[in-house]
Design an enzyme around this catalytic site. Structure first.
Site, PDB file in Angstrom:
ATOM      1  N   CYS A 146       0.802  -1.242   0.000  1.00  0.00           N
ATOM      2  CA  CYS A 146       0.000   0.000   0.000  1.00  0.00           C
ATOM      3  C   CYS A 146       0.829   1.285   0.000  1.00  0.00           C
ATOM      4  CB  CYS A 146      -0.937  -0.008   1.195  1.00  0.00           C
ATOM      5  SG  CYS A 146      -2.172  -1.312   1.080  1.00  0.00           S
TER       6      CYS A 146
HETATM    7  N1  LIG Z   1      -2.725  -6.220   1.571  1.00  0.00           N
HETATM    8  C1  LIG Z   1      -3.258  -5.194   2.170  1.00  0.00           C
HETATM    9  O1  LIG Z   1      -2.971  -4.950   3.311  1.00  0.00           O
HETATM   10  C2  LIG Z   1      -4.235  -4.263   1.453  1.00  0.00           C
HETATM   11  C3  LIG Z   1      -4.971  -3.373   2.231  1.00  0.00           C
HETATM   12  C4  LIG Z   1      -5.877  -2.541   1.603  1.00  0.00           C
HETATM   13  C5  LIG Z   1      -6.043  -2.597   0.216  1.00  0.00           C
HETATM   14  N2  LIG Z   1      -5.310  -3.473  -0.520  1.00  0.00           N
HETATM   15  C6  LIG Z   1      -5.549  -3.502  -1.958  1.00  0.00           C
HETATM   16  O2  LIG Z   1      -6.326  -4.643  -2.275  1.00  0.00           O
HETATM   17  C7  LIG Z   1      -5.970  -5.152  -3.557  1.00  0.00           C
HETATM   18  C8  LIG Z   1      -5.560  -6.610  -3.439  1.00  0.00           C
HETATM   19  O3  LIG Z   1      -4.409  -6.670  -2.621  1.00  0.00           O
HETATM   20  P1  LIG Z   1      -3.979  -7.984  -1.859  1.00  0.00           P
HETATM   21  O4  LIG Z   1      -3.020  -7.556  -0.815  1.00  0.00           O
HETATM   22  O5  LIG Z   1      -5.160  -8.795  -1.483  1.00  0.00           O
HETATM   23  O6  LIG Z   1      -3.196  -8.743  -3.032  1.00  0.00           O
HETATM   24  P2  LIG Z   1      -2.648 -10.251  -3.017  1.00  0.00           P
HETATM   25  O7  LIG Z   1      -1.503 -10.269  -3.935  1.00  0.00           O
HETATM   26  O8  LIG Z   1      -2.489 -10.737  -1.625  1.00  0.00           O
HETATM   27  O9  LIG Z   1      -3.853 -11.079  -3.646  1.00  0.00           O
HETATM   28  C9  LIG Z   1      -4.310 -10.887  -4.924  1.00  0.00           C
HETATM   29  C10 LIG Z   1      -4.788 -12.224  -5.452  1.00  0.00           C
HETATM   30  O10 LIG Z   1      -5.376 -11.982  -6.708  1.00  0.00           O
HETATM   31  C11 LIG Z   1      -5.056 -13.050  -7.563  1.00  0.00           C
HETATM   32  N3  LIG Z   1      -5.267 -12.586  -8.925  1.00  0.00           N
HETATM   33  C12 LIG Z   1      -4.487 -11.785  -9.679  1.00  0.00           C
HETATM   34  N4  LIG Z   1      -5.070 -11.554 -10.863  1.00  0.00           N
HETATM   35  C13 LIG Z   1      -6.249 -12.211 -10.858  1.00  0.00           C
HETATM   36  C14 LIG Z   1      -7.299 -12.361 -11.775  1.00  0.00           C
HETATM   37  N5  LIG Z   1      -7.268 -11.738 -12.941  1.00  0.00           N
HETATM   38  N6  LIG Z   1      -8.338 -13.137 -11.439  1.00  0.00           N
HETATM   39  C15 LIG Z   1      -8.380 -13.756 -10.250  1.00  0.00           C
HETATM   40  N7  LIG Z   1      -7.422 -13.652  -9.317  1.00  0.00           N
HETATM   41  C16 LIG Z   1      -6.374 -12.879  -9.619  1.00  0.00           C
HETATM   42  C17 LIG Z   1      -3.634 -13.413  -7.208  1.00  0.00           C
HETATM   43  O11 LIG Z   1      -3.331 -14.739  -7.585  1.00  0.00           O
HETATM   44  C18 LIG Z   1      -3.665 -13.230  -5.687  1.00  0.00           C
HETATM   45  O12 LIG Z   1      -3.973 -14.420  -5.009  1.00  0.00           O
HETATM   46  C19 LIG Z   1      -4.886  -4.233  -4.074  1.00  0.00           C
HETATM   47  O13 LIG Z   1      -5.476  -3.221  -4.847  1.00  0.00           O
HETATM   48  C20 LIG Z   1      -4.308  -3.627  -2.799  1.00  0.00           C
HETATM   49  O14 LIG Z   1      -3.736  -2.362  -3.024  1.00  0.00           O
HETATM   50  C21 LIG Z   1      -4.432  -4.316   0.074  1.00  0.00           C
END
Ligand SMILES: NC(=O)c1ccc[n+]([C@@H]2O[C@H](COP(=O)([O-])OP(=O)(O)OC[C@H]3O[C@@H](n4cnc5c(N)ncnc54)[C@H](O)[C@@H]3O)[C@@H](O)[C@H]2O)c1
Length: 401
Positions: free
Chosen positions: A257
């Site tokens: 983030c």
């Molecule tokens: N991790 C955090 O603390 C956090 C907090 C707030 C917001 N976010 C936001 O949330 C979003 C997701 O982040 P995250 O940390 O969960 O990511 P992550 O990498 O942990 O998980 C994303 C998942 O999406 C899957 N993926 C990728 N492309 C895909 C597709 N086309 N179809 C299906 N699955 C797909 C990946 O295999 C992965 O398992 C981002 O925009 C991030 O900025 C994250």
């Protein structure tokens, strides 16, 4: 109601685990390894217990899939895919684009699409809706909303349930349905007047942190130059009961983030001709910390590191999690190696990283603490090398920022 969640990472699985108490949930992920593990009830995410996942699977309320066709009966689809930066540090919406394609090619009745991926203001209205409509074989009038995620992996005092959640729909109907969905498992829902406000608020929250971390990192350098303790000075400033908020200096910022979201805000600002100089500079100051720290270590160790063994302690981007995304340790190690140091790292929470294993916490010429997990004691760190440089402020008797 059937809920499909695209992306089963930190955000998607956390939502899936909560929502599956009330709804039938399909967790769609493009990574078959993750899907196989999840269907065995094995969670890969801090904060989602495998026992809970097993429970949800047993009750028939949760299954993971790589098959888009399993989204067919969904009434509500949540997008929770990565929103990284491209190699030239621009917003990369290719994962969102792929998620839109999955929805368009598999969901043939009107549903509510909620975006939880972090992106710039206008993403739901100007990107997600048009992309789904572009890929759909025929026009389906879905509802659209945003509810940015605020999950902080590893945190226990604030979680999915008690962290206030922002949301807004493109239409009043979308807002109403979004509230109904989240109100099952979130205590405090805050509706704002447009998706753009919710999207911008999420980016500003993390930009606020990035800028303040950069400020305190610059202040750490000033304090050192003045020969005063940055920690004592911050504690002193923090006695002011109003108008001050304490941030801690560090080797830089990490995670998915804080190093990324402000760049989304800067990019959209610049696209609209508004200044983002402060945001850009904050990012640079945080990135430059690794070089500053290595310069300090060099200065304390006879002016060069050639052939010296340096053990970097803690490579996760923050304490007590295994997440190494955008970790400051990477740049620190790069700078150390460019100076001829023989670098290894110790982090039993991470274990394996970039094809290397965590090294034992002992026997180095220099130990450089980037992240201190609770499982590693101050005593062990101090015994690991004759010279210890601590960037965390937690190894009290070591040399530090
Ligand atoms: N991790 C955090 O603390 C956090 C907090 C707030 C917001 N976010 C936001 O949330 C979003 C997701 O982040 P995250 O940390 O969960 O990511 P992550 O990498 O942990 O998980 C994303 C998942 O999406 C899957 N993926 C990728 N492309 C895909 C597709 N086309 N179809 C299906 N699955 C797909 C990946 O295999 C992965 O398992 C981002 O925009 C991030 O900025 C994250």
């Amino acid at each position: 109601m059937k809920v499909a969640i695209i992306g089963q990472g930190y955000v998607g699985l956390t939502i899936a685990a909560s929502a599956a108490e009330y709804f039938d949930v399909v967790g769609f992920d493009s990574n078959p390894k993750i899907v196989d593990q999840l269907n065995l009830g094995l969670s890969h995410i801090e904060g989602v217990e495998s026992a809970l996942l097993k429970n949800r699977i047993k009750s028939g309320r949760y299954k993971a899939t790589t098959e888009g066709s399993n989204l067919q009966d969904a009434d509500l689809v949540v997008i929770a895919v990565p929103t990284p930066l491209t190699t030239d540090r621009k917003p990369d919406l290719t994962f969102i684009d792929a998620a839109c394609k999955t929805i368009a090619l598999n969901v043939f009745k009107p549903v509510l699409v909620i975006n939880e991926s972090t992106s710039f203001p206008g993403t739901v209205r100007n990107y997600i809706k048009p992309a789904i409509e572009k890929y759909s074989p025929k026009l389906i009038r879905h509802e659209y909303a945003i509810s940015p995620e605020r999950v902080d992996p590893g945190r226990t005092d604030f979680n999915q349930k008690n962290t206030p959640r922002l949301f807004a729909g493109l239409t009043p109907e979308a807002s109403k349905k979004t509230r109904e969905f989240y109100s099952k498992f979130c205590d405090n829902l805050v509706e704002v007047s447009s998706p753009e406000v919710a999207e911008a608020a999420k980016l500003f929250e993390n930009t606020f942190r990035q800028v303040n971390i950069a400020l305190v990192n610059e202040f750490a350098q000033i304090s050192h130059a003045l020969g005063i303790s940055v920690y004592e000075t911050l504690d002193a400033a923090n006695t002011k009961p109003y108008g001050f908020m304490k941030f801690a200096p560090s080797a830089g910022v990490g995670g998915h983030c804080i190093p990324v979201d402000p760049t989304y805000l800067a990019a959209i600002a610049e696209e609209y001709g508004a200044p983002a100089t402060f945001i850009r500079r904050a990012n640079e100051v945080n990135l430059e910390m690794s070089e500053y720290i290595v310069r300090r270590v060099i200065a304390d160790n006879g002016g060069n590191l050639r052939g010296k063994s340096v053990l970097v302690v803690g490579v996760a981007y923050k304490p007590n999690v295994a997440d190494v995304r955008e970790t400051a340790a990477e740049l620190v190690i790069e700078h150390l190696r460019s100076q001829g140091a023989v670098v290894s790292w110790h982090d039993d929470v991470v274990g394996k990283w970039k094809g290397e294993d965590s090294a034992p916490l002992r026997g180095a010429d220099i130990a450089l603490v980037v992240t201190k997990h609770d499982s590693v004691s101050e005593k062990e760190i101090l015994a690991s090398a004759p010279y210890v440089f601590d960037t965390t402020g937690k190894v009290k008797t070591a040399t530090g920022l």
